[in-house]
Scaffold this active site. Structure first.
Site, PDB file in Angstrom:
ATOM      1  N   GLY A 118       0.947  -0.960   0.359  1.00 45.21           N
ATOM      2  CA  GLY A 118      -0.236  -0.086   0.262  1.00 45.21           C
ATOM      3  C   GLY A 118       0.944   1.238  -0.131  1.00 45.21           C
ATOM      4  O   GLY A 118       2.302   1.031   0.050  1.00 45.21           O
ATOM      5  N   LYS A 119       0.440   2.713  -0.564  1.00 53.06           N
ATOM      6  CA  LYS A 119       1.056   3.883  -0.549  1.00 53.06           C
ATOM      7  C   LYS A 119      -0.158   4.550  -0.482  1.00 53.06           C
ATOM      8  O   LYS A 119      -1.286   4.968  -1.014  1.00 53.06           O
ATOM      9  CB  LYS A 119       2.042   3.099  -1.193  1.00 53.06           C
ATOM     10  CG  LYS A 119       2.878   4.866  -1.047  1.00 53.06           C
ATOM     11  CD  LYS A 119       4.487   4.511  -0.258  1.00 53.06           C
ATOM     12  CE  LYS A 119       5.140   5.202  -0.153  1.00 53.06           C
ATOM     13  NZ  LYS A 119       6.888   4.494   0.287  1.00 53.06           N
TER      14      LYS A 119
END
Ligand code: NAD
Length: 429
Positions: A118-119
Site C-alpha cells: 500500500g502507499k
C-alpha cells in the site's frame, strides 16, 4: 546537484528518469519471464485493488479553510494486509501512490512478511503547515481513510514529510473513532504508544547488512573495503555507522550540500546525522570536498546511494567506479542505468532487499502491538538480522541458479511467493 523529486515521469520520453508506476510494471514483466506464473496472475498484479481518493479539508490557523487531496493506493493483499507509507509532498498523486504500492508488494514478499503493498499521502507541502495544522490535517485524513484501513486491512507508516508524531496523531484519531486504543493501525509510532525500538535505524541497518553480505559474497573482507555513502540521513548515516563499526573504511559521505572525502577513512561517529543536525556534513574536517555527482563516481568497493531516487542514470552509469552498489534509497538507479551497470559487471543490490529493514521492523511493531508485548532492542535487531539473512539466501539462490542480476532475482523471489499464494487461493468468485 539539484534536488529532484524522487520519482520523475519518464513518459515524456525526454529522459530516462523512471516513474514508480512504470518501474513497478516493468519489473513485474521482467520477473514474470523467469517464473512459471499464470498470465492471469500477472495481469491481476498490474492493477491495484483500489486507489482511494479523498478530500481533506483543513481549517488553517487564521480560520480560513483549504481542501487538500489525499490518496491511499492498495495494490495487493493476497499475503496479508496492505502495508506502506503515507507521504506529505506536493508531488503526491494517484499514479505515484499506485506505483509505490506495487513496490511495497514486492518488498514485503521478498522479505516473506505477511503483508501486501500500500502507499498513500496528501498532495501538500508539509513545510507550509504549522504543527497544529499538520495535526488537524492528519486527524481528518485518518477519518477519511477509516473505512479502508485497520490493523488487519491496511497498515500505514511514516514516509516523506511524515514522522513518528504524525503516526501518533493518526493512531489516536482512528482509535478515538473506533472507541478503543488500536496501536496496530499504523507502524513507525513513538515507542511509548506501541512503536518498536530500532524502527528508525532499521532501513540503515538492513542496508549495512546487505552491504556486508555482498562484500563477503564477492570475496572481499570488510576491513579492506572502502565505502562511499550519498545522503547522510536516516538511512545513510545508520548504514555508514554500522559498516564502520564492523570494520569497513567509510571514505566519503554527503548531504544535499556536498560530500567530504578522506581516502584514509572518515570518523563517521563524529558526524551528526540529518536528524540530529541538518546538513552538517560539509562542516566536518576532511582533506577533500566533492560534489554529489563526484561521490557517485569515486573508486570505492561499495557505493551506497541513500539520498533520493534517480541519481544513477544513463548519463553517469559508465562512470560508476564501485564494484558493488547497495541501494539504500528507493529507486536510485534508473532502468537504463541498471542495464549499463549489469553489462559492466557492477553488482547492484536492489532497494527492495537492501532497505527492507524498515518494513520488516514495522512488521515486528505490528506483532508487538497485536500481542501487547514489547520486544527489547536486542530482540528486534536479532530478528531483523535473521530475516535479512533468510531473504539474502533466497535471492542468492536465484542469482546462482538462474544467473540473474540481484535485482531480477529479488523480484523473482517476490513474484514466486505472490503467484503461489494467488494460485492457491484462486480467483473468487
Ligand atoms: P533523510 O531525509 O533522513 O536523509 C536524506 C539525506 O539525503 C540527507 O542527508 C539530505 O541532506 C540528503 N539529500 C537530500 N537531497 C539530496 C540530493 N539531491 N543529493 C544528495 N543528497 C541529498 O531521508 P531518509 O529517511 O534517510 O531516506 C533516504 C532514502 O531512503 C529515500 O529514498 C527514502 O525513500 C529511502 N528509504 C527510507 C526509509 C526510512 O524509513 N527512512 C526506508 C526505506 C527507504
Amino acid at each position: 546537484m539539484t534536488t529532484t523529486p524522487p520519482q520523475q515521469d519518464d513518459e515524456s520520453g525526454e529522459s530516462d528518469l523512471d516513474s514508480a508506476l512504470v518501474t513497478a510494471r516493468r519489473q513485474l514483466e521482467r520477473a514474470a519471464a523467469h517464473v512459471d506464473v499464470d498470465d492471469g496472475v500477472v495481469e491481476r498484479l498490474k492493477h491495484p485493488t483500489r486507489v482511494e481518493q479523498v478530500s481533506v479539508p483543513l481549517e488553517r490557523d487564521d480560520g480560513s479553510v483549504d481542501v487538500f487531496t489525499g490518496y491511499r493506493a492498495q495494490h495487493d493483499d493476497v499475503r496479508g494486509p496492505y502495508k506502506g507509507g503515507l507521504r506529505y509532498h506536493p508531488e503526491v498523486n494517484a499514479d505515484e501512490c499506485t506505483g509505490l504500492s506495487m513496490w511495497m508488494t514486492w518488498k514485503c514478499a521478498v522479505m516473506d512478511l505477511p503483508f501486501g503493498g500500500g502507499k498513500g499521502g496528501i498532495s501538500v507541502n508539509p513545510k507550509s503547515l504549522s504543527n497544529d495544522e499538520k495535526e488537524r490535517l492528519t486527524r481528518r485524513f485518518a477519518e477519511e481513510l477509516r473505512y479502508v484501513i485497520g490493523p488487519t486491512r491496511d497498515v500505514p507508516a511514516p514516509d516523506m514529510g511524515t514522522d513518528a508524531q504524525t503516526m501518533a496523531w493518526f493512531m489516536d484519531a482512528y482509535s478515538m473513532q473506533q472507541g478503543e486504543t488500536i496501536p496496530g493501525v499504523v507502524t513507525g509510532k513513538p515507542p511509548v504508544i506501541g512503536g518498536s525500538y530500532g524502527r528508525q535505524e532499521a532501513p540503515g541497518r538492513s542496508t549495512a547488512i546487505a552491504a556486508r553480505e555482498a562484500i563477503d559474497y564477492y570475496d572481499k573482507h570488510l576491513e579492506e573495503t572502502t565505502v562511499a555513502v550519498q545522503g547522510f540521513g536516516s538511512v545513510g548515516a545508520n548504514a555508514a555507522r554500522l559498516l564502520e563499526e564492523w570494520g569497513a573504511n567509510v571514505v566519503s559521505v554527503s548531504d544535499v550540500n556536498g560530500a567530504i572525502y578522506d581516502p584514509d577513512g572518515l570518523d563517521i561517529g563524529a558526524i551528526p546525522t540529518h536528524e540530529e543536525e541538518p546538513e552538517a556534513v560539509l562542516e566536518q574536517d576532511a582533506p577533500e570536498t566533492l560534489s554529489n555527482e563526484e561521490i557517485l563516481e569515486l573508486d570505492v568497493d561499495v557505493l551506497i546511494p541513500a539520498a533520493i531516487g534517480n541519481v544513477i542514470t544513463a548519463d553517469n552509469a559508465d562512470d560508476i567506479a564501485a564494484d558493488i552498489v547497495v541501494e539504500g534509497a528507493n529507486g536510485p538507479t534508473t532502468f537504463a542505468a541498471d542495464t549499463i551497470l549489469e553489462e559492466r559487471g557492477v553488482h547492484v543490490i536492489p532497494d527492495i532487499l537492501a532497505n527492507a529493514g524498515g518494513v520488516t521492523v514495522s512488521y515486528f511493531e505490528w506483532l508487538q502491538d497485536i500481542n501487547r508485548r514489547k520486544w527489547s532492542l536486542e530482540e528486534v535487531n536479532k530478528e531483523l538480522e535473521s530475516k535479512m539473512l533468510d531473504a539474502w539466501k533466497e535471492v542468492r539462490t536465484e542469482v546462482e541458479e538462474k544467473e540473474l542480476s540481484w535485482r531480477d532475482a529479488a523480484y523473482v523471489v517476490a513474484l514466486s511467493r505472490i503467484a503461489e499464494a494467488k494460485a492457491t487461493r484462486g480467483l473468487w468468485p
